[in-house]
Design a protein around this motif. Structure first.
Motif, mmCIF file in Angstrom:
data_model
loop_
_atom_site.group_PDB
_atom_site.id
_atom_site.type_symbol
_atom_site.label_atom_id
_atom_site.label_comp_id
_atom_site.label_asym_id
_atom_site.label_seq_id
_atom_site.Cartn_x
_atom_site.Cartn_y
_atom_site.Cartn_z
ATOM 1 N N ALA A 175 -8.952 -8.588 -2.789
ATOM 2 C CA ALA A 175 -8.886 -7.360 -1.983
ATOM 3 C C ALA A 175 -9.074 -5.941 -2.691
ATOM 4 O O ALA A 175 -8.236 -5.731 -3.751
ATOM 5 N N SER A 176 -10.024 -5.120 -2.311
ATOM 6 C CA SER A 176 -10.259 -4.050 -3.173
ATOM 7 C C SER A 176 -9.987 -2.606 -2.386
ATOM 8 O O SER A 176 -10.657 -1.780 -2.644
ATOM 9 N N ASP A 177 -9.361 -2.741 -1.240
ATOM 10 C CA ASP A 177 -9.122 -1.286 -0.527
ATOM 11 C C ASP A 177 -7.686 -0.802 -0.802
ATOM 12 O O ASP A 177 -6.949 -1.491 -1.579
ATOM 13 N N ASN A 178 -7.415 -0.122 0.223
ATOM 14 C CA ASN A 178 -6.024 0.732 0.145
ATOM 15 C C ASN A 178 -5.611 1.082 1.422
ATOM 16 O O ASN A 178 -6.540 1.923 2.204
ATOM 17 N N PRO A 179 -4.488 1.031 1.791
ATOM 18 C CA PRO A 179 -3.457 0.383 1.556
ATOM 19 C C PRO A 179 -3.521 -1.152 1.538
ATOM 20 O O PRO A 179 -4.394 -1.492 2.364
ATOM 21 N N ILE A 180 -2.891 -1.810 0.758
ATOM 22 C CA ILE A 180 -2.751 -3.439 0.957
ATOM 23 C C ILE A 180 -1.380 -3.754 1.759
ATOM 24 O O ILE A 180 -0.464 -3.292 1.761
ATOM 25 N N ILE A 181 -1.958 -4.608 2.624
ATOM 26 C CA ILE A 181 -0.885 -5.032 3.621
ATOM 27 C C ILE A 181 -0.743 -6.550 3.543
ATOM 28 O O ILE A 181 -1.599 -7.242 3.585
ATOM 29 N N ASP A 182 0.544 -7.133 3.500
ATOM 30 C CA ASP A 182 0.978 -8.488 3.743
ATOM 31 C C ASP A 182 1.545 -8.508 5.131
ATOM 32 O O ASP A 182 2.756 -8.248 5.229
ATOM 33 N N GLY A 183 1.015 -8.963 6.059
ATOM 34 C CA GLY A 183 1.495 -9.125 7.311
ATOM 35 C C GLY A 183 2.710 -10.318 7.417
ATOM 36 O O GLY A 183 3.402 -9.875 8.466
ATOM 37 N N GLU A 184 2.465 -11.473 6.738
ATOM 38 C CA GLU A 184 3.381 -12.406 6.789
ATOM 39 C C GLU A 184 4.813 -11.982 6.281
ATOM 40 O O GLU A 184 5.849 -12.353 6.470
ATOM 41 N N ALA A 185 4.526 -11.256 4.922
ATOM 42 C CA ALA A 185 5.800 -10.733 4.153
ATOM 43 C C ALA A 185 6.404 -9.497 4.880
ATOM 44 O O ALA A 185 7.460 -9.342 4.423
ATOM 45 N N GLY A 186 5.490 -8.909 5.661
ATOM 46 C CA GLY A 186 6.077 -7.555 6.092
ATOM 47 C C GLY A 186 5.926 -6.543 5.248
ATOM 48 O O GLY A 186 7.175 -5.812 5.313
ATOM 49 N N TRP A 187 4.890 -6.151 4.474
ATOM 50 C CA TRP A 187 4.935 -4.934 3.786
ATOM 51 C C TRP A 187 3.748 -4.252 3.764
ATOM 52 O O TRP A 187 2.816 -4.889 3.736
ATOM 53 N N VAL A 188 3.719 -3.009 3.295
ATOM 54 C CA VAL A 188 2.573 -2.162 2.993
ATOM 55 C C VAL A 188 2.753 -1.511 1.672
ATOM 56 O O VAL A 188 3.619 -0.757 1.542
ATOM 57 N N LEU A 189 1.747 -1.642 0.596
ATOM 58 C CA LEU A 189 1.831 -0.730 -0.763
ATOM 59 C C LEU A 189 0.583 0.090 -0.787
ATOM 60 O O LEU A 189 -0.554 -0.451 -0.484
ATOM 61 N N HIS A 190 0.578 1.318 -1.228
ATOM 62 C CA HIS A 190 -0.590 2.182 -1.462
ATOM 63 C C HIS A 190 -0.628 2.218 -2.840
ATOM 64 O O HIS A 190 0.178 2.382 -3.941
ATOM 65 N N GLY A 191 -2.176 1.906 -3.210
ATOM 66 C CA GLY A 191 -2.410 1.816 -4.691
ATOM 67 C C GLY A 191 -3.897 2.162 -4.787
ATOM 68 O O GLY A 191 -4.353 2.913 -3.992
ATOM 69 N N GLY A 192 -4.504 1.655 -5.891
ATOM 70 C CA GLY A 192 -5.981 2.069 -6.046
ATOM 71 C C GLY A 192 -6.943 1.140 -6.528
ATOM 72 O O GLY A 192 -7.603 1.136 -7.243
ATOM 73 N N HIS A 193 -6.816 0.015 -5.678
ATOM 74 C CA HIS A 193 -7.676 -1.280 -5.897
ATOM 75 C C HIS A 193 -9.017 -0.895 -5.424
ATOM 76 O O HIS A 193 -9.852 -1.737 -5.740
ATOM 77 N N PHE A 194 -9.419 0.241 -4.818
ATOM 78 C CA PHE A 194 -10.505 0.526 -4.654
ATOM 79 C C PHE A 194 -11.495 1.076 -6.174
ATOM 80 O O PHE A 194 -12.648 1.257 -5.861
ATOM 81 N N TYR A 195 -10.705 1.361 -7.079
ATOM 82 C CA TYR A 195 -11.430 1.832 -8.274
ATOM 83 C C TYR A 195 -12.129 0.709 -8.880
ATOM 84 O O TYR A 195 -11.645 -0.608 -9.204
#
Length: 519
Positions: free
Chosen positions: A320-340
Motif C-alpha cells: 500500500a503506497s498511499d496516505n492515509p492508511i486505513i484498516d477497516g477491520e481493526a478500526g484505525w487511520v494513520l497518516h504517514g508517507g508511504h507515497f515516498y
C-alpha cells in the motif's frame, strides 16, 4: 472479461490472492494476460471493511486528511461537509498539468497494474467498484493518455496518476483499443457508467508510486534479457577474435564467488564450448583485452544488482503506497508517507549505472572487432568485400561511430536522479524521491543500450562468418543457431549498404526478447 481474438489463449492473473511478480506485470502490460479480482471471502471482506469504516468515520464527524481537509500544505483547511463529495474531483483536475511525450501503451498498462495491486492491499479505503473499474480498463484496453513528465515522486505520482483518475470519471483523452478518443466516449461504447469518486478515492488513486513502479517493472525485465544477450555476443566476439577461453573457466570464478559474475561466466563458457583448450593456443593472446576478459565481471555486477532491485520493486508493487492508511477491520487511520518512492528511485538509479556499463562494454567490444590492429586478423571494419572493390567498402565503420554516440548518451544519463530532491508545494513536499524521473532515465538508457547491443549482434554475426569463411566453424550449437537466426533478418554485409533498417529490426527483436538465449 476476456476480449480480443486471442483472448481465450491468454492466462488470467487474479488480483488479491497472491503477490504479483515483475514477470506478471510484464505479461499483463504486453497483453499476454488478463486480470480479475479475487472472489476470496477474506479479500472481499477486507476491501469492503475499509470503505465502510471510512464512511462511518465521516458520518460521525471524523477528520481524515484529504477527505475532510485540503491537500498537502492545505491540510490545515477544513472542508465543509457539503463540499466533501466534490473534493476528489478537484484533486484530479488541478493536477491535470503533465507535459512531455505520452507513456506508450505497455507502460500505461504496467502503471494500471501497479495501482490496482496497491489498492487491492485493502489499506486505502476504496470500494470494490473502483478496483473493478481498473480491471475493466486493462481487459477492455481503455488506457488513459498519461504525459511522462510532471512527477517528483512524493506525494507519489500525483500528476501522471491524475490522468488515470480522470479516465475513471470519464474525463480527458484516452486510447481505446488503439484508437484516440475520449474517456467518456469509450465508457459509452462499453455500456459502463463512469465512476463517481467516493471521498478518499481521488487521493487513493493518485497518492502512490504506481507510475515509477510500473516503469521499473518494465525496466527490470528488459535489463535481465540484456545481461543474457550480452553474454551470448561476448562469446561470439571472443570466438571471432580467437580469444583465450580460459578467461571464463569455472575454476577461475570459484575463487571470487559473486553469484552474478559466476552466472555470466558460465553462460559465456557454455557458449564458447566449455573448454580452456584452443586449436589456436600458440597464436592467441595470453590475456585478452579487458572488454573480453572482464566481461563476466561487468555483466555480473548487473546480474547481482538485479537480484536486490527485483526484490525492492516487487515489494513496492505489492504494498500500500498511499496516505492515509486505513484498516477497516481493526478500526484505525494513520497518516504517514508511504507515497515516498525512495526505494524505486535508488533501484532505478542503480540499474541505470549497471545497464550503461553494459553499453560501454559492448561498445568497446565492437571497437576491437572493427580495428585491424586488435581483431586478430579480421578485415578492417569487418568488411566482407574482397578483390578490387575492397578499397571503396567500409563495412561497420559507420555503425561503430553510431554505437559510440549511443553509449556516450547512455553514460551521460547515469547521474542519479534521487539526489536532486526539490522542495515543492509550499515546503510541505520538501524532500521528494524523484523516482519517476529515475525510472524514465533508466528506460532511456535501456533503449540506448539495446541499440548498442543491436550493433554488436550484427557485428559479431559478421565477424564469426568472416573468421570461419575459409575453415570449419567451431561454433557451439547455440551460437550457430543464434547467428543463423540473426541472418533471417540481416544478410551478410558484402557491399556497403545502409544498415539503419537492419539495426531497427534488431533493436525490436531485442526489445521483444525474440531470441531464446537458454543454454
Amino acid at each position: 472479461m476476456k476480449t480480443g481474438p486471442n483472448a481465450s489463449a491468454k492466462s488470467c492473473r487474479v488480483i488479491g490472492d497472491d503477490a504479483l511478480s515483475v514477470r506478471d506485470v510484464v505479461d499483463i502490460a504486453f497483453c499476454r494476460s488478463t486480470v480479475a479480482l479475487s472472489d476470496d471471502a477474506g479479500f472481499t471482506r477486507r476491501i469492503d471493511a475499509g470503505a465502510e469504516y471510512l464512511e462511518r468515520l465521516l458520518a460521525n464527524g471524523g477528520t481524515v486528511y484529504g477527505v475532510t481537509t485540503g491537500y498537502g500544505d492545505s491540510c490545515t483547511i477544513a472542508v465543509p461537509s457539503d463540499l466533501v463529495a466534490e473534493l476528489p474531483l478537484h484533486l484530479t483536475r488541478y493536477h491535470g498539468c503533465g507535459l512531455g511525450e505520452h507513456l506508450p501503451p505497455e507502460a500505461v498498462r504496467a502503471v494500471l497494474v501497479a495501482r490496482l495491486v496497491s489498492l487491492a492491499q485493502g489499506a486505502s479505503g476504496v470500494r470494490r467498484v473502483l478496483l473493478q473499474r481498473l480491471v475493466d480498463l486493462l481487459n477492455h484496453d481503455l488506457l488513459p493518455c498519461i504525459p511522462a513528465e510532471g512527477s517528483v515522486g512524493a506525494s507519489g505520482d500525483l500528476t501522471p496518476l491524475s490522468y488515470l483518475a480522470a479516465t475513471l470519471v470519464g474525463e480527458r483523452a484516452a486510447l481505446y483499443r488503439g484508437e484516440l478518443t475520449t474517456a467518456a466516449a469509450a465508457w459509452r461504447d462499453l455500456g459502463i457508467e463512469p465512476l463517481t469518486l467516493a471521498p478518499k478515492e481521488g487521493l487513493a488513486i493518485m497518492n502512490g508510486t504506481a507510475v515509477m513502479t510500473g516503469l521499473a517493472c518494465l525496466a527490470v525485465a528488459r535489463a535481465e534479457y540484456l545481461t543474457r544477450l550480452c553474454c551470448r555476443i561476448t562469446a561470439l566476439a571472443s570466438l571471432a577474435m580467437r580469444g583465450n577461453p580460459g578467461h571464463f573457466d569455472p575454476r577461475l570464478f570459484a575463487v571470487k564467488p559473486h553469484a552474478g559474475q559466476i552466472e555470466a561466466a558460465r553462460w559465456i563458457w557454455e557458449d564458447i564450448g566449455g573448454t580452456s583448450a584452443s586449436s589456436d593456443a600458440e597464436s592467441m593472446r595470453l590475456q585478452d583485452r579487458y572488454s573480453i576478459r572482464c566481461a563476466p565481471h561487468v555483466i555480473g555486477v548487473a546480474r547481482d544488482a538485479l537480484s536486490w532491485i527485483r526484490r525492492d520493486v516487487e515489494n513496492e508493487l505489492n504494498s500500500a503506497s498511499d496516505n492515509p492508511i486505513i484498516d477497516g477491520e481493526a478500526g484505525w487511520v494513520l497518516h504517514g508517507g508511504h507515497f515516498y518512492g525512495g526505494h524505486i528511485a535508488f533501484a532505478m538509479d542503480g540499474l541505470k549505472t549497471a545497464v550503461a556499463n553494459l553499453a560501454d562494454l559492448m561498445d568497446r567490444q565492437l571497437a576491437l572487432l572493427v580495428d585491424g590492429r586488435y581483431n586478430h586478423g579480421l578485415p578492417q571494419n569487418l568488411s566482407g568485400t574482397v578483390g578490387t572493390r575492397a578499397p571503396i567498402n567500409h563495412g561497420f565503420k559507420g555503425v561503430q561511430i553510431g554505437s559510440s554516440a549511443w553509449t556516450a548518451e547512455a553514460l551521460k544519463l547515469t547521474m542519479p536522479a534521487s539526489v536532486f530532491s526539490r522542495s515543492t508545494e509550499c515546503h510541505n513536499q520538501d524532500k521528494v524521491s524523484l523516482g519517476t524521473i529515475a525510472a524514465r532515465d533508466c528506460l532511456r538508457i535501456l533503449e540506448l543500450t539495446e541499440q548498442v547491443a543491436a550493433a554488436l549482434v550484427l557485428a559479431t554475426a559478421q565477424a564469426v562468418e568472416l573468421r570461419f569463411r575459409d575453415e570449419t566453424p567451431v561454433l557451439t550449437a547455440n551460437c550457430a543457431a543464434f547467428v543463423e537466426a540473426v541472418r533471417v533478418h540481416s544478410e551478410f554485409l558484402d557491399e556497403d549498404r545502409p544498415l539503419e533498417g537492419d539495426l531497427r529490426c534488431t533493436v525490436e527483436l531485442i526489445r521483444s526478447r525474440h531470441w531464446s538465449l537458454d543454454a
